[in-house]
Design an enzyme around this catalytic site. Structure first.
Site, PDB file in Angstrom:
ATOM      1  N   ARG A   4      13.116-124.092   0.659  1.00 16.34           N
ATOM      2  CA  ARG A   4      13.833-125.010  -0.248  1.00 16.34           C
ATOM      3  C   ARG A   4      12.820-125.769  -1.096  1.00 16.34           C
ATOM      4  NH1 ARG A   4      15.720-129.132   2.634  1.00 16.34           N
ATOM      5  NH2 ARG A   4      15.222-128.393   4.721  1.00 16.34           N
TER       6      ARG A   4
ATOM      7  N   TYR B 282       5.164-141.902   6.537  1.00 16.84           N
ATOM      8  CA  TYR B 282       4.995-140.860   5.511  1.00 16.84           C
ATOM      9  C   TYR B 282       3.692-141.093   4.727  1.00 16.84           C
ATOM     10  CZ  TYR B 282       6.351-137.820   1.582  1.00 16.84           C
ATOM     11  OH  TYR B 282       6.396-136.836   0.624  1.00 16.84           O
TER      12      TYR B 282
HETATM   13  P1  NDP Z   1      12.495-130.373   1.038  1.00 17.34           P
HETATM   14  O1  NDP Z   1      13.064-131.264   2.062  1.00 17.34           O
HETATM   15  O2  NDP Z   1      13.287-130.032  -0.156  1.00 17.34           O
HETATM   16  O3  NDP Z   1      12.019-128.992   1.714  1.00 17.34           O
HETATM   17  C1  NDP Z   1      11.203-129.023   2.858  1.00 17.34           C
HETATM   18  C2  NDP Z   1      10.887-127.617   3.307  1.00 17.34           C
HETATM   19  O4  NDP Z   1      10.075-127.703   4.496  1.00 17.34           O
HETATM   20  C3  NDP Z   1      12.115-126.812   3.685  1.00 17.34           C
HETATM   21  O5  NDP Z   1      11.897-125.453   3.407  1.00 17.34           O
HETATM   22  C4  NDP Z   1      12.216-127.052   5.193  1.00 17.34           C
HETATM   23  O6  NDP Z   1      12.969-126.020   5.818  1.00 17.34           O
HETATM   24  C5  NDP Z   1      10.722-127.009   5.565  1.00 17.34           C
HETATM   25  N1  NDP Z   1      10.399-127.678   6.827  1.00 17.34           N
HETATM   26  C6  NDP Z   1      10.787-128.891   7.268  1.00 17.34           C
HETATM   27  N2  NDP Z   1      10.285-129.134   8.486  1.00 17.34           N
HETATM   28  C7  NDP Z   1       9.545-128.044   8.823  1.00 17.34           C
HETATM   29  C8  NDP Z   1       8.778-127.686   9.961  1.00 17.34           C
HETATM   30  N3  NDP Z   1       8.660-128.488  11.011  1.00 17.34           N
HETATM   31  N4  NDP Z   1       8.162-126.488   9.964  1.00 17.34           N
HETATM   32  C9  NDP Z   1       8.263-125.636   8.905  1.00 17.34           C
HETATM   33  N5  NDP Z   1       8.983-125.927   7.812  1.00 17.34           N
HETATM   34  C10 NDP Z   1       9.610-127.110   7.769  1.00 17.34           C
HETATM   35  O7  NDP Z   1      11.086-131.058   0.626  1.00 17.34           O
HETATM   36  P2  NDP Z   1      10.319-131.049  -0.780  1.00 17.34           P
HETATM   37  O8  NDP Z   1      10.371-129.707  -1.367  1.00 17.34           O
HETATM   38  O9  NDP Z   1      10.767-132.213  -1.564  1.00 17.34           O
HETATM   39  O10 NDP Z   1       8.821-131.397  -0.312  1.00 17.34           O
HETATM   40  C11 NDP Z   1       7.831-130.409  -0.086  1.00 17.34           C
HETATM   41  C12 NDP Z   1       6.505-131.095   0.162  1.00 17.34           C
HETATM   42  O11 NDP Z   1       6.156-131.887  -0.964  1.00 17.34           O
HETATM   43  C13 NDP Z   1       6.535-132.051   1.350  1.00 17.34           C
HETATM   44  O12 NDP Z   1       5.300-132.003   2.026  1.00 17.34           O
HETATM   45  C14 NDP Z   1       6.735-133.394   0.704  1.00 17.34           C
HETATM   46  O13 NDP Z   1       6.262-134.435   1.507  1.00 17.34           O
HETATM   47  C15 NDP Z   1       5.933-133.223  -0.558  1.00 17.34           C
HETATM   48  N6  NDP Z   1       6.310-134.145  -1.627  1.00 17.34           N
HETATM   49  C16 NDP Z   1       7.583-134.151  -2.134  1.00 17.34           C
HETATM   50  C17 NDP Z   1       7.934-135.048  -3.121  1.00 17.34           C
HETATM   51  C18 NDP Z   1       9.294-135.111  -3.727  1.00 17.34           C
HETATM   52  O14 NDP Z   1       9.540-136.021  -4.551  1.00 17.34           O
HETATM   53  N7  NDP Z   1      10.221-134.225  -3.387  1.00 17.34           N
HETATM   54  C19 NDP Z   1       6.943-136.007  -3.653  1.00 17.34           C
HETATM   55  C20 NDP Z   1       5.649-135.909  -3.038  1.00 17.34           C
HETATM   56  C21 NDP Z   1       5.356-135.009  -2.071  1.00 17.34           C
HETATM   57  P3  NDP Z   1      13.707-126.284   7.240  1.00 17.34           P
HETATM   58  O15 NDP Z   1      14.411-127.589   7.110  1.00 17.34           O
HETATM   59  O16 NDP Z   1      14.592-125.113   7.419  1.00 17.34           O
HETATM   60  O17 NDP Z   1      12.614-126.299   8.264  1.00 17.34           O
END
Ligand code: NDP
Length: 244
Positions: free
Chosen positions: A16, A154
């Protein structure tokens, strides 16, 4: 010209948001991509990847698990023969004021966001050392640089990623392995959908470009760092925040 032809990448949390955009961008640029998530992969994403002719392999694995990291790396080498790029993208939030933050909220965020980066980087290191090449890309955040109310866990995890990135860059740069971080601002994904519309509007007003980012904005930075276009760049934190 495909920027990542012949390259093999691992992306954690690729089902995602930003991770998915990175998986699809890398696949379009010719990379073979192994990606992970904890949930089952949706048929919609499978169809989307097939429609662009992606070479991919999905592994259901928890990035916070040390032993699972070795299994992911072994699966990638078995399937695709090498690993050129690792994107440590998996991340979660468990927001709360410090006064109310539970130990479980602290541990979950540090485990998924920070320990995962140690797990996967340590697991790919022997493969990249043998190849004498590699690019490691860690998803930090603007919050890791400036802190944020309700996000002590975080912010600590994302600031920790920056120290880790700079240290690893110094440790293995002599073997032609690069390690950089991306610090996104406010990107429109499931993670930020949790914020109230009012807060999203207020935050958007503080962005110079006056819009939230989209996952593809971050994926393009990851593409640059994964490709040979960035061959002399390591130990850096690259902002992708629209001038927030
Ligand atoms: P989302 O919540 O949209 O997606 C997170 C993804 O990580 C999903 O595919 C989820 O799949 C997976 N995930 C969650 N937990 C685990 C786990 N324990 N092991 C493996 N996969 C996991 O997040 P974003 O796309 O928004 O964020 C992606 C990265 O960017 C993160 O590190 C976030 O901190 C960082 N970021 C995001 C920002 C934003 O504004 N969106 C800003 C700054 C940084 P599933 O739930 O099935 O495991």
């Amino acid at each position: 010209m495909e920027l990542l032809s012949q390259k093999v990448a691992i992306v954690t949390g690729g089902s995602r948001g930003i991770g998915r955009a990175i998986v699809e961008t890398f696949a379009r640029e010719g990379a073979k991509v192994l990606f992970t998530a904890t949930s089952v992969l949706s048929s919609e994403m499978i169809e989307s990847l097939n429609s662009i002719g992606a070479h991919y392999h999905f592994v259901r694995a928890d990035a916070s698990s040390f032993s699972a990291a070795n299994e992911v790396v072994n699966a990638c080498v078995e399937k695709f023969g090498r690993i050129d790029v690792l994107v440590n993208n998996a991340g979660i939030t468990r927001d709360n004021l410090l006064m109310r933050m539970t130990e479980a909220e602290w541990d979950a965020v540090i485990g998924v966001n920070l320990k995962s980066v140690f797990n996967l980087t340590k697991a790919v290191q022997p493969v990249m050392l043998k190849q004498r090449a590699g690019s490691i890309i860690n998803l930090s955040s603007i919050v890791g640089l400036g802190g944020n109310v309700g996000q002590a866990n975080y912010a600590a995890s994302k600031a920790g990623i920056i120290g880790f990135t700079k240290s690893v860059a110094k440790e293995i740069g002599s073997r032609n392995i690069r390690c950089n971080a991306i610090a996104p601002g406010l990107i429109d994904t499931d993670m930020t959908q949790k914020l109230t519309e009012e807060l999203r509007d207020t935050l958007t007003k503080s962005i110079a470009l006056r819009r939230m980012g989209v996952p593809e904005d971050v994926a393009k930075v990851a593409l640059f760092l994964a490709s040979d276009l960035s061959q002399y760049i390591t130990g850096q934190v690259i902002g992708c925040d629209g001038g927030m």
